[in-house]
Design an enzyme around this catalytic site. Structure first.
Site, PDB file in Angstrom:
ATOM      1  N   ASP A   1       0.845  -1.186   0.000  1.00 56.03           N
ATOM      2  CA  ASP A   1       0.000   0.000   0.000  1.00 56.03           C
ATOM      3  C   ASP A   1       0.885   1.242   0.000  1.00 56.03           C
ATOM      4  O   ASP A   1       1.987   1.232   0.553  1.00 56.03           O
ATOM      5  CB  ASP A   1      -0.896   0.026   1.241  1.00 56.03           C
ATOM      6  CG  ASP A   1      -2.084  -0.899   1.122  1.00 56.03           C
ATOM      7  OD1 ASP A   1      -2.576  -1.107   0.003  1.00 56.03           O
ATOM      8  OD2 ASP A   1      -2.522  -1.425   2.162  1.00 56.03           O
TER       9      ASP A   1
ATOM     10  N   ARG B   1      -1.160  -1.103  -8.610  1.00 59.26           N
ATOM     11  CA  ARG B   1      -2.545  -0.752  -8.275  1.00 59.26           C
ATOM     12  C   ARG B   1      -2.666   0.766  -8.357  1.00 59.26           C
ATOM     13  O   ARG B   1      -2.014   1.492  -7.612  1.00 59.26           O
ATOM     14  CB  ARG B   1      -2.895  -1.213  -6.862  1.00 59.26           C
ATOM     15  CG  ARG B   1      -4.284  -0.756  -6.386  1.00 59.26           C
ATOM     16  CD  ARG B   1      -4.450  -0.876  -4.894  1.00 59.26           C
ATOM     17  NE  ARG B   1      -4.362  -2.248  -4.459  1.00 59.26           N
ATOM     18  CZ  ARG B   1      -3.847  -2.639  -3.305  1.00 59.26           C
ATOM     19  NH1 ARG B   1      -3.338  -1.740  -2.466  1.00 59.26           N
ATOM     20  NH2 ARG B   1      -3.828  -3.912  -2.969  1.00 59.26           N
TER      21      ARG B   1
END
Length: 305
Positions: A132, A182
Site C-alpha cells: 500500500d 494498483r
C-alpha cells in the site's frame, strides 16, 4: 470541505475516541471491515471466493514506531496466510501491506525484512504481496523497498496514488514487464504543493496515469468504483491490444458489490480489498471521505434507519 474535515479527523485521537464510543459504530464499520479476527477474515475471503471474486487482504494498522508492534503485525500476516492457505486461492488471494505498520518510520531496513518474511509466506501459497502507498513522505522509501523485494519476489506489487504530481513519472518507471501496479486516486490529505486538489483535476490525473499503465507492459490493477473510469479502462484496453486477463479491477469490501459481481460475471478479474483487525478507525474515516454516500449510510445507521 467535508472530505478535508474527514481526512483531518482520521488522524485525530479525540475524534477517534468519540466515534468509537457510539454504540452502533462497530456494526456500521462492519460494512467496510471484515471483522477484527483472522477467523472472520478467512470466512469473508471464502465467501468472496465462492462468488467468483479475487481478494487482497489487509491487516489494519499503520504508522507504528514500536519494534514490537511491527513484529506483531508481521506475525499477524503470517497467521493470516496460514489461515487462508487451505482455500487454495493461488494468485486470486493476496495480501496488502502498509510498510509503516512494519516499522518503516522507525527503521526502513527492519520494515524490509518484515516484508520479506510476508512475501516468502505468500509465495508458499502461490500468492503475492502488494505494498500500500501512504502519504507522500513515504513514497521514495516504499519504492526503494519494492525494488529490493522484487529481486527475490518479482510479483510484488505497489499502489500508486494518481493525485500526487510525481505519479505519472512513477507509473512510467513501473510500467515494465512483470510489474504490478494498483492505481488509486489517493486517500490522504496532501498539500497543494505535492498533490492535485479537487475531484475533476484528480480524475484527469488518474486517467493520465491509467493511460501510461495500460500502454505499458506491466499488469495494471485499476482500483476504482467509478463507472466512467471503468469505461475508460475498457477503451484503453482495446486501444492498446490488451486482453481481459492482463489487467484487473480492484474495489473495496462493502462498496458497490453489485458492480463487483457484474464485472466478474463478464469475465474480468475483480479483486476485493478486504481489511480486518481492530485498528479500523483511520481506514474507516478515509472511506467516509471518499464518497458522500458513505457518510449518509453512516448517519442513517446511527439514527437507527
Amino acid at each position: 470541505m467535508l472530505r478535508q474535515l474527514l481526512l483531518t479527523a482520521s488522524r485525530s485521537g479525540a475524534v477517534r475516541r468519540g466515534v468509537s464510543g457510539f454504540p452502533l459504530t462497530r456494526r456500521v464499520v462492519g460494512r467496510f471491515v471484515a471483522g477484527e479476527g483472522v477467523e472472520e477474515a478467512r470466512d469473508t475471503v471464502e465467501r468472496l471466493r465462492d462468488t467468483g471474486l479475487a481478494v487482497t487482504v489487509d491487516h489494519l494498522g499503520e504508522e507504528t514506531r514500536d519494534a514490537r508492534a511491527a513484529a506483531a503485525t508481521t506475525d499477524a500476516y503470517l497467521t493470516l496466510l496460514r489461515a487462508i492457505r487451505p482455500l487454495e486461492l493461488g494468485a486470486r488471494g493476496e495480501v496488502s501491506v502498509k510498510l509503516s505498520a512494519l516499522g518503516q518510520r522507525l527503521d526502513e531496513t527492519m520494515a524490509l525484512e518484515h516484508a520479506r518474511e510476508i512475501c516468502a509466506a505468500a509465495a508458499v501459497t502461490g500468492s503475492a504481496v502488494t505494498l500500500d502507498m501512504e502519504d507522500h513522505t513515504t513514497v521514495d522509501s516504499t519504492l526503494t523497498v519494492l525494488r529490493k523485494l522484487r529481486e527475490d519476489h518479482p510479483s510484488t506489487g505497489v499502489a500508486i496514488q494518481a493525485y500526487l504530481f510525481r505519479s505519472e513519472q512513477d507509473c512510467r518507471d513501473l510500467s515494465s514487464e512483470g510489474s504490478r501496479v494498483r492505481l488509486v486516486k489517493g486517500a490522504y490529505r496532501e498539500p497543494a504543493s505535492v498533490a492535485h486538489q479537487g475531484r475533476t483535476t484528480v480524475d484527469k490525473a488518474y486517467v493520465r496515469c491509467l493511460r501510461i499503465l495500460m500502454a505499458g507492459k506491466g499488469y495494471p490493477m485499476v482500483a476504482t468504483h467509478d463507472d466512467r473510469m471503468i469505461a475508460i479502462t475498457e477503451l484503453l484496453a482495446d486501444r492498446f491490444g490488451r486482453t481481459i486477463g492482463d489487467h484487473e479491477f480492484q474495489m473495496l469490501y462493502g462498496i458497490r458489490t453489485d458492480l463487483q459481481e457484474a464485472l466478474a460475471g463478464a469475465g474480468h478479474t475483480v479483486r476485493v480489498y478486504v481489511p480486518y483487525g481492530d485498528d479500523w478507525y483511520g481506514y474507516f474515516m478515509r472511506r467516509l471521505a471518499e464518497r458522500p454516500a458513505n457518510v449518509a449510510f453512516f448517519l442513517r445507521a446511527l439514527g437507527g434507519k
